[in-house]
Design an enzyme around this catalytic site. Sequence first.
Site, PDB file in Angstrom:
ATOM      1  N   ASP A  88      37.142 -78.712 -27.896  1.00 29.95           N
ATOM      2  CA  ASP A  88      38.348 -78.002 -28.340  1.00 29.95           C
ATOM      3  C   ASP A  88      38.356 -76.551 -27.861  1.00 29.95           C
ATOM      4  O   ASP A  88      39.414 -75.971 -27.614  1.00 29.95           O
ATOM      5  CB  ASP A  88      38.453 -78.059 -29.861  1.00 29.95           C
ATOM      6  N   ARG A  93      40.893 -72.558 -24.336  1.00 36.89           N
ATOM      7  CA  ARG A  93      40.787 -71.683 -23.165  1.00 36.89           C
ATOM      8  C   ARG A  93      41.894 -72.015 -22.170  1.00 36.89           C
ATOM      9  O   ARG A  93      42.482 -71.121 -21.555  1.00 36.89           O
ATOM     10  CB  ARG A  93      39.402 -71.836 -22.530  1.00 36.89           C
ATOM     11  N   ASN A 162      46.035 -72.526 -32.631  1.00 32.68           N
ATOM     12  CA  ASN A 162      45.314 -72.871 -33.859  1.00 32.68           C
ATOM     13  C   ASN A 162      45.526 -71.866 -34.987  1.00 32.68           C
ATOM     14  O   ASN A 162      46.041 -72.214 -36.039  1.00 32.68           O
ATOM     15  CB  ASN A 162      43.816 -72.990 -33.576  1.00 32.68           C
ATOM     16  N   LYS A 190      41.415 -58.917 -51.869  1.00 32.06           N
ATOM     17  CA  LYS A 190      40.153 -58.387 -51.350  1.00 32.06           C
ATOM     18  C   LYS A 190      39.307 -59.578 -50.926  1.00 32.06           C
ATOM     19  O   LYS A 190      39.021 -60.466 -51.725  1.00 32.06           O
ATOM     20  CB  LYS A 190      39.449 -57.581 -52.433  1.00 32.06           C
ATOM     21  N   ASP A 192      36.696 -61.408 -47.349  1.00 29.58           N
ATOM     22  CA  ASP A 192      36.076 -61.239 -46.028  1.00 29.58           C
ATOM     23  C   ASP A 192      37.124 -61.250 -44.935  1.00 29.58           C
ATOM     24  O   ASP A 192      36.927 -60.687 -43.860  1.00 29.58           O
ATOM     25  CB  ASP A 192      35.076 -62.368 -45.760  1.00 29.58           C
ATOM     26  N   ALA A 227      36.393 -66.222 -48.440  1.00 25.32           N
ATOM     27  CA  ALA A 227      35.508 -65.660 -49.473  1.00 25.32           C
ATOM     28  C   ALA A 227      36.201 -64.555 -50.274  1.00 25.32           C
ATOM     29  O   ALA A 227      35.728 -63.411 -50.307  1.00 25.32           O
ATOM     30  CB  ALA A 227      34.220 -65.138 -48.843  1.00 25.32           C
ATOM     31  N   GLN A 263      39.056 -65.920 -30.374  1.00 32.24           N
ATOM     32  CA  GLN A 263      38.708 -64.824 -29.475  1.00 32.24           C
ATOM     33  C   GLN A 263      39.151 -63.494 -30.069  1.00 32.24           C
ATOM     34  O   GLN A 263      40.323 -63.318 -30.398  1.00 32.24           O
ATOM     35  CB  GLN A 263      39.380 -65.018 -28.118  1.00 32.24           C
TER      36      GLN A 263
END
Length: 307
Positions: A88, A93, A162, A190, A192, A227, A263
């Site tokens: 994938d 890419r 995606n 709040k 990650d 998270a 990316q």
Amino acid sequence: MAKSSMSKMSSPKSRTSKLVLPEGSAIALVYRLETAQAVSLAKKVADHLKEKNFKVLTGPEQKLIPGTKAAKTKDLNDVKLIIVLGGDGTYLRAVRMLEGRNVPILGFNMGSLGFLTAHSAESTFAIIEKTLAGKMVLRPRSMLVAKINRKGKTRGEYHALNDVVIERGSMSQLINTAIYSEKFLVSEVKADGFIVASPSGSTAYNLAAGGPILHPESPVFVVTPVAPHSLTSRPLIFPDDRELSFKLDAKKTQKAHFIVDGQKMTEITPDDEVVLTRSCYDHWMVREPDHNYFHLLREKLKFGDRS
């Protein structure tokens, strides 16, 4: 930054169409880098296509496949099909490589999972023959477009198949982010980070972070916190005709990483506003007419397996 030259969204009444490749059409090969098996298969596929009188190109930024032409960016304007030999990540890419061009992709899985590269490597030549014979169909997948605005100007525009992710990266502190839908405050969270996933991307990072699986043709996208520092912060599903925006809290967050389809593209600060909408252009996947998404879920994710 992606160009806006892909075919526009199809209407619900025309969700699939036949793929027809006239003899002599240009076909580009994108293979999994530094993998001997993928390189070997790419050579065999190139020879097979040339025997059928197709023009074969090696996708940009790859080692040249013997007997093919190295494709420059401008050459992709004339390509009628991209064949991906990899996982994938290789498929994504190839999507980035197209920069928004209206070119369907036929993917063969030589990786570990293979949601986008749905066909097995063992079936490569049989599927290619069906493709050349006009027995395959094109299925649309919605894409996301993200704009990063600063002081009234757009400093970046990105298309994602995606997902788009805003995350703290290597920084130790959580990021504080306000989420808006059509300029109305949804929540201040709040965490990650945050994942905004298309239906195609719902089985990727979104799923790993506890988000829901979306049917690939659902007209929605999902926002999933990573998270979160609150038990009440949960994934939210939005109609894909709505505009979402994200803004960092200047008092608590200095910067965050901005990631598109895995990316890292740039860093954002509280001076930036990230605006997300459905792209007006769809991506087209090459599939067998009887392709079954639920079979794919069961096969790849053991969906519903109680053993």
